[in-house]
Enzyme design. Structure first.
Site, mmCIF file in Angstrom:
data_model
loop_
_atom_site.group_PDB
_atom_site.id
_atom_site.type_symbol
_atom_site.label_atom_id
_atom_site.label_comp_id
_atom_site.label_asym_id
_atom_site.label_seq_id
_atom_site.Cartn_x
_atom_site.Cartn_y
_atom_site.Cartn_z
ATOM 1 N N TYR A 21 0.889 10.423 -11.267
ATOM 2 C CA TYR A 21 0.181 9.444 -10.434
ATOM 3 C C TYR A 21 -0.637 8.470 -11.277
ATOM 4 O O TYR A 21 -0.559 7.247 -11.100
ATOM 5 C CB TYR A 21 -0.721 10.205 -9.459
ATOM 6 C CG TYR A 21 -1.486 9.349 -8.482
ATOM 7 C CD1 TYR A 21 -0.852 8.758 -7.391
ATOM 8 C CD2 TYR A 21 -2.857 9.154 -8.625
ATOM 9 C CE1 TYR A 21 -1.563 7.987 -6.481
ATOM 10 C CE2 TYR A 21 -3.572 8.384 -7.716
ATOM 11 C CZ TYR A 21 -2.920 7.804 -6.656
ATOM 12 O OH TYR A 21 -3.628 7.043 -5.760
ATOM 13 N N CYS A 42 0.809 -1.223 0.000
ATOM 14 C CA CYS A 42 0.000 0.000 0.000
ATOM 15 C C CYS A 42 0.842 1.273 0.000
ATOM 16 O O CYS A 42 0.320 2.350 -0.328
ATOM 17 C CB CYS A 42 -0.911 0.024 1.226
ATOM 18 S SG CYS A 42 -2.152 -1.281 1.259
#
Length: 264
Positions: A167, A85
């Site tokens: 991103y 994560c």
């Protein structure tokens, strides 16, 4: 894969948000969870709360990640579940207006490189180091399964917004890694999947609730159903199911309440 008591797991970014919820959910199933994070205080506190171990790991540093896995394995045994994560990135428009110079400027290549290292390269680093350990371990069931690796992408991988060139494209790269890596590892019984979370009520997003309640309400209303941000525990529930269900392999899951992100 039966998630049995004492089975080892590694969760990067496990000190907060989606990683914290994932670590807790796996611990509830009886797994010994090693949390990798750079936040020592929160990481140690959460590891203590779930009966796991904390390891200070910088996912952008090869030696740090190698050392983290070595320490986690020494403490808990070979991980059979890895959930990645953690990430690092920057944002900005490819070409944007610079007030200081009174002209347009380009998003520096160095910023893109930082995001690529913090998202895409780090995902490969964590997954491949974990897979090597799994490959050298005995299977855990009659299918010959040795482990499960789940990477975190984002709905931005498919719906990248303005300012998310770095991103969005790097998270798309994470998704692109899943199937070929799953095929690379198929003869070793190691599964690879990814999850694309939408807008979740992580600490970063929850800070907006007090700072800008109007925007908070708009974000909640933007989700088709249910009309709220996702709960980290809902992400963690999917993480557990991916680890548990041996037939889930080479797949990218959107978890988003049916939202499709607008340009901005």
């Amino acid at each position: 894969m039966k998630l049995s008591d004492g089975m080892a797991a590694v969760v990067t970014g496990g000190a907060s948000g989606l990683g914290q919820a994932s670590a807790a959910a796996l611990a509830e199933k009886g797994l010994k969870v090693a949390i990798f994070d750079i936040n020592n205080e929160d990481g140690e506190a959460h590891a203590k709360a779930i009966g796991g171990t904390f390891h200070h790991v910088n996912i952008m540093d090869e030696d740090s990640v190698e050392a983290g896995f070595a320490a986690a394995r020494a403490a808990n045994g070979q991980e059979r579940v890895t959930v990645h994560c953690a990430m690092a990135s920057k944002r900005g428009k490819t070409i944007g207006w610079d007030k200081a110079s009174g002209g347009y400027k380009r998003l520096p290549t160095e910023d893109y490189e930082f995001g690529a290292q913090g998202i895409l390269v780090a995902s490969y680093r964590v997954a491949s180091i974990s897979a090597l350990g799994m490959a050298n371990s005995d299977p855990v069931n009659d299918d010959g399964e040795r482990g499960s690796i789940t990477l975190t992408a984002s709905v931005a991988a498919q719906d990248g917004q303005i300012g998310q060139t770095i991103y969005g494209s790097c998270k798309s790269g994470v998704n692109g890694m899943v199937l070929p890596m799953a095929r690379d590892l198929m003869d070793l019984g190691i599964r690879v999947n990814s999850v694309m979370p939408g807008i979740f009520a992580t600490p970063l997003m929850l800070g907006m609730k007090d700072r800008n309640p109007q925007m908070w309400d708009q974000l909640n209303a933007s989700v088709p159903f249910p009309k709220r941000l996702g709960e980290p525990e809902e992400f963690a529930s999917l993480i557990v199911e991916i680890a548990r269900n041996t037939y889930i392999n080479g797949h990218q899951f959107r978890l988003d309440g049916a939202i499709r992100m607008p340009p901005k």
